[in-house]
Scaffold this motif. Structure first.
Motif, mmCIF file in Angstrom:
data_model
loop_
_atom_site.group_PDB
_atom_site.id
_atom_site.type_symbol
_atom_site.label_atom_id
_atom_site.label_comp_id
_atom_site.label_asym_id
_atom_site.label_seq_id
_atom_site.Cartn_x
_atom_site.Cartn_y
_atom_site.Cartn_z
ATOM 1 N N LEU A 126 -1.002 1.835 -10.897
ATOM 2 C CA LEU A 126 -1.898 2.799 -10.272
ATOM 3 C C LEU A 126 -1.846 2.693 -8.760
ATOM 4 C CD1 LEU A 126 -4.291 4.851 -10.823
ATOM 5 C CD2 LEU A 126 -5.802 2.883 -10.564
ATOM 6 N N ALA A 127 -1.832 3.842 -8.094
ATOM 7 C CA ALA A 127 -1.986 3.908 -6.640
ATOM 8 C C ALA A 127 -3.230 4.739 -6.370
ATOM 9 C CB ALA A 127 -0.774 4.557 -5.991
ATOM 10 N N ALA A 128 -4.093 4.252 -5.479
ATOM 11 C CA ALA A 128 -5.332 4.956 -5.150
ATOM 12 C C ALA A 128 -5.423 5.177 -3.653
ATOM 13 C CB ALA A 128 -6.544 4.165 -5.649
ATOM 14 N N HIS A 129 -5.888 6.378 -3.297
ATOM 15 C CA HIS A 129 -6.082 6.758 -1.896
ATOM 16 C C HIS A 129 -7.529 7.217 -1.752
ATOM 17 C CE1 HIS A 129 -1.672 6.871 -1.296
ATOM 18 N NE2 HIS A 129 -1.664 7.328 -2.536
ATOM 19 N N TRP A 130 -8.345 6.444 -1.019
ATOM 20 C CA TRP A 130 -9.750 6.763 -0.792
ATOM 21 C C TRP A 130 -9.870 7.636 0.450
ATOM 22 C CZ3 TRP A 130 -8.191 2.133 -2.775
ATOM 23 C CH2 TRP A 130 -8.898 1.595 -3.851
ATOM 24 N N ASP A 135 -4.761 15.648 -19.610
ATOM 25 C CA ASP A 135 -4.680 17.106 -19.456
ATOM 26 C C ASP A 135 -5.425 17.618 -18.236
ATOM 27 O OD1 ASP A 135 -3.073 17.380 -21.652
ATOM 28 O OD2 ASP A 135 -4.596 18.282 -22.944
ATOM 29 N N ASN A 136 -6.362 16.832 -17.682
ATOM 30 C CA ASN A 136 -7.086 17.226 -16.465
ATOM 31 C C ASN A 136 -6.338 16.836 -15.203
ATOM 32 O OD1 ASN A 136 -9.080 18.198 -18.098
ATOM 33 N ND2 ASN A 136 -10.530 16.560 -17.670
ATOM 34 N N CYS A 137 -5.251 16.096 -15.342
ATOM 35 C CA CYS A 137 -4.467 15.648 -14.194
ATOM 36 C C CYS A 137 -3.304 16.609 -13.957
ATOM 37 C CB CYS A 137 -3.968 14.228 -14.449
ATOM 38 S SG CYS A 137 -5.316 13.030 -14.631
ATOM 39 N N PHE A 138 -2.535 16.329 -12.913
ATOM 40 C CA PHE A 138 -1.444 17.196 -12.492
ATOM 41 C C PHE A 138 -0.111 16.445 -12.564
ATOM 42 C CE2 PHE A 138 -5.295 18.594 -10.477
ATOM 43 C CZ PHE A 138 -5.220 19.972 -10.488
ATOM 44 N N THR A 139 0.951 17.189 -12.749
ATOM 45 C CA THR A 139 2.292 16.625 -12.747
ATOM 46 C C THR A 139 3.204 17.532 -11.918
ATOM 47 O OG1 THR A 139 4.005 15.702 -14.157
ATOM 48 C CG2 THR A 139 3.026 17.763 -14.896
ATOM 49 N N ARG A 140 4.351 17.033 -11.548
ATOM 50 C CA ARG A 140 5.299 17.865 -10.788
ATOM 51 C C ARG A 140 6.141 18.683 -11.721
ATOM 52 N NH1 ARG A 140 5.185 16.323 -5.376
ATOM 53 N NH2 ARG A 140 4.505 14.202 -5.103
ATOM 54 N N PRO A 146 0.834 -1.208 0.000
ATOM 55 C CA PRO A 146 0.000 0.000 0.000
ATOM 56 C C PRO A 146 0.871 1.261 0.000
ATOM 57 C CG PRO A 146 -0.771 -1.544 1.655
ATOM 58 C CD PRO A 146 0.525 -2.073 1.125
ATOM 59 N N PRO A 147 0.510 2.239 -0.820
ATOM 60 C CA PRO A 147 1.325 3.455 -0.907
ATOM 61 C C PRO A 147 1.068 4.388 0.271
ATOM 62 C CG PRO A 147 -0.576 3.628 -2.331
ATOM 63 C CD PRO A 147 -0.595 2.234 -1.751
ATOM 64 N N SER A 148 2.006 5.253 0.505
ATOM 65 C CA SER A 148 1.906 6.261 1.550
ATOM 66 C C SER A 148 1.388 7.561 0.939
ATOM 67 C CB SER A 148 3.291 6.492 2.158
ATOM 68 O OG SER A 148 3.288 7.655 2.946
ATOM 69 N N ILE A 149 0.698 8.368 1.739
ATOM 70 C CA ILE A 149 0.232 9.647 1.214
ATOM 71 C C ILE A 149 1.383 10.628 1.028
ATOM 72 C CG2 ILE A 149 -2.093 9.363 2.125
ATOM 73 C CD1 ILE A 149 -1.375 11.590 4.199
ATOM 74 N N THR A 150 2.568 10.297 1.514
ATOM 75 C CA THR A 150 3.712 11.191 1.295
ATOM 76 C C THR A 150 3.996 11.365 -0.194
ATOM 77 O OG1 THR A 150 5.302 9.381 1.528
ATOM 78 C CG2 THR A 150 4.798 10.663 3.510
ATOM 79 N N GLU A 151 3.578 10.391 -1.016
ATOM 80 C CA GLU A 151 3.748 10.511 -2.469
ATOM 81 C C GLU A 151 2.882 11.620 -3.054
ATOM 82 O OE1 GLU A 151 2.723 6.662 -3.949
ATOM 83 O OE2 GLU A 151 4.424 5.695 -2.987
ATOM 84 N N ASN A 174 4.177 9.946 -11.514
ATOM 85 C CA ASN A 174 4.108 11.383 -11.291
ATOM 86 C C ASN A 174 2.935 12.070 -11.964
ATOM 87 O OD1 ASN A 174 5.747 12.180 -9.309
ATOM 88 N ND2 ASN A 174 7.355 12.986 -10.607
ATOM 89 N N THR A 175 1.862 11.369 -12.209
ATOM 90 C CA THR A 175 0.640 11.995 -12.700
ATOM 91 C C THR A 175 -0.437 11.790 -11.642
ATOM 92 O OG1 THR A 175 1.242 11.620 -15.008
ATOM 93 C CG2 THR A 175 -1.076 12.049 -14.545
ATOM 94 N N LEU A 176 -0.902 12.898 -11.065
ATOM 95 C CA LEU A 176 -1.913 12.881 -10.017
ATOM 96 C C LEU A 176 -3.263 13.235 -10.630
ATOM 97 C CD1 LEU A 176 -2.776 12.882 -6.984
ATOM 98 C CD2 LEU A 176 -2.165 15.316 -6.964
ATOM 99 N N CYS A 177 -4.241 12.335 -10.476
ATOM 100 C CA CYS A 177 -5.603 12.564 -10.953
ATOM 101 C C CYS A 177 -6.548 12.477 -9.761
ATOM 102 C CB CYS A 177 -5.998 11.528 -12.003
ATOM 103 S SG CYS A 177 -4.949 11.499 -13.467
ATOM 104 N N LEU A 178 -7.493 13.396 -9.699
ATOM 105 C CA LEU A 178 -8.469 13.425 -8.613
ATOM 106 C C LEU A 178 -9.806 12.919 -9.118
ATOM 107 C CD1 LEU A 178 -7.740 16.979 -7.170
ATOM 108 C CD2 LEU A 178 -6.590 14.811 -6.656
ATOM 109 N N LEU A 179 -10.420 12.044 -8.345
ATOM 110 C CA LEU A 179 -11.737 11.504 -8.679
ATOM 111 C C LEU A 179 -12.750 11.954 -7.644
ATOM 112 C CD1 LEU A 179 -10.908 7.765 -9.458
ATOM 113 C CD2 LEU A 179 -11.499 9.532 -11.108
ATOM 114 N N GLY A 180 -13.920 12.361 -8.119
ATOM 115 C CA GLY A 180 -15.026 12.574 -7.208
ATOM 116 C C GLY A 180 -15.585 11.218 -6.813
#
Length: 179
Positions: free
Chosen positions: A120-124, A174-179, A43-48, A145-151
């Motif tokens: 894929l890493a997902a954080h609910w 294009d709707n996602c974020f990168t560093r 399981p990934p950490s939210i530090t990512e 390094n691509t962060l996508c937000l889901l409703g």
């Protein structure tokens, strides 16, 4: 990393930002399809998720163009403060030196669980706005390094990693974020 300039109309952009967050990506997965788990990983950490992110795509409006910015600051073992801002560019191609509005704190995200596979890493979790409104939220990391937000709903309507993967696959990069 991001220039600290002020936009002439930052207050007018806040409703747009909140609307964009709510509409970024909503939808459910299809648990009847076999999961594309790509092999499980710890399981990934939210530090990512922590740090400054910039929208991959460019939004054009007349003689200007825009990119959203996102800042995540960890405030607890499973919580972060969520900020958004806007970079404004002269011209329609998101090129040159931008002016920055924000970021402004929109609220707090508290995560209940995380899962990951090779792709894929997902954080609910639950997003609570600064005004106290609650939304389900799934923050995902894909393609290194691509962060996508889901409703999402409370409780989640996307309870599995395969359901989240199906939803994320419908979001334009294009709707996602990168560093």
């Amino acid at each position: 990393m991001l220039a600290h300039h002020r936009l002439a109309r930052p207050v007018a952009l806040l409703p747009v930002l909140v609307g964009l967050l709510a509409l970024s990506a909503c939808g459910g997965g299809d648990d009847d399809n076999p999961p594309d788990d790509g092999g499980s990983v710890p399981p990934p950490s939210i530090t990512e998720l922590e740090g400054d992110w910039v929208q991959r795509g460019c939004t054009r409006a007349g003689a200007q163009s825009f990119k959203r910015t996102l800042r995540a600051r960890i405030t607890g073992q499973a919580a972060l403060d969520y900020y958004e801002g806007v970079l404004t560019f002269n011209g329609g191609e998101c090129a040159g030196t931008p002016q920055q509005a924000g970021p402004s704190r929109l609220g707090t995200v508290t995560f209940a669980r995380s899962e990951a596979n090779q792709t894929l890493a997902a954080h609910w979790g639950e997003f609570r706005t600064v005004t106290g409104t609650r939304f389900g939220a799934i923050w995902t990391l894909r393609q290194a390094n691509t962060l996508c937000l889901l409703g999402d709903e409370i409780p989640t309507n996307q309870p599995s990693l395969s359901a989240v993967a199906s939803s994320v696959a419908t979001i334009p990069l294009d709707n996602c974020f990168t560093r």
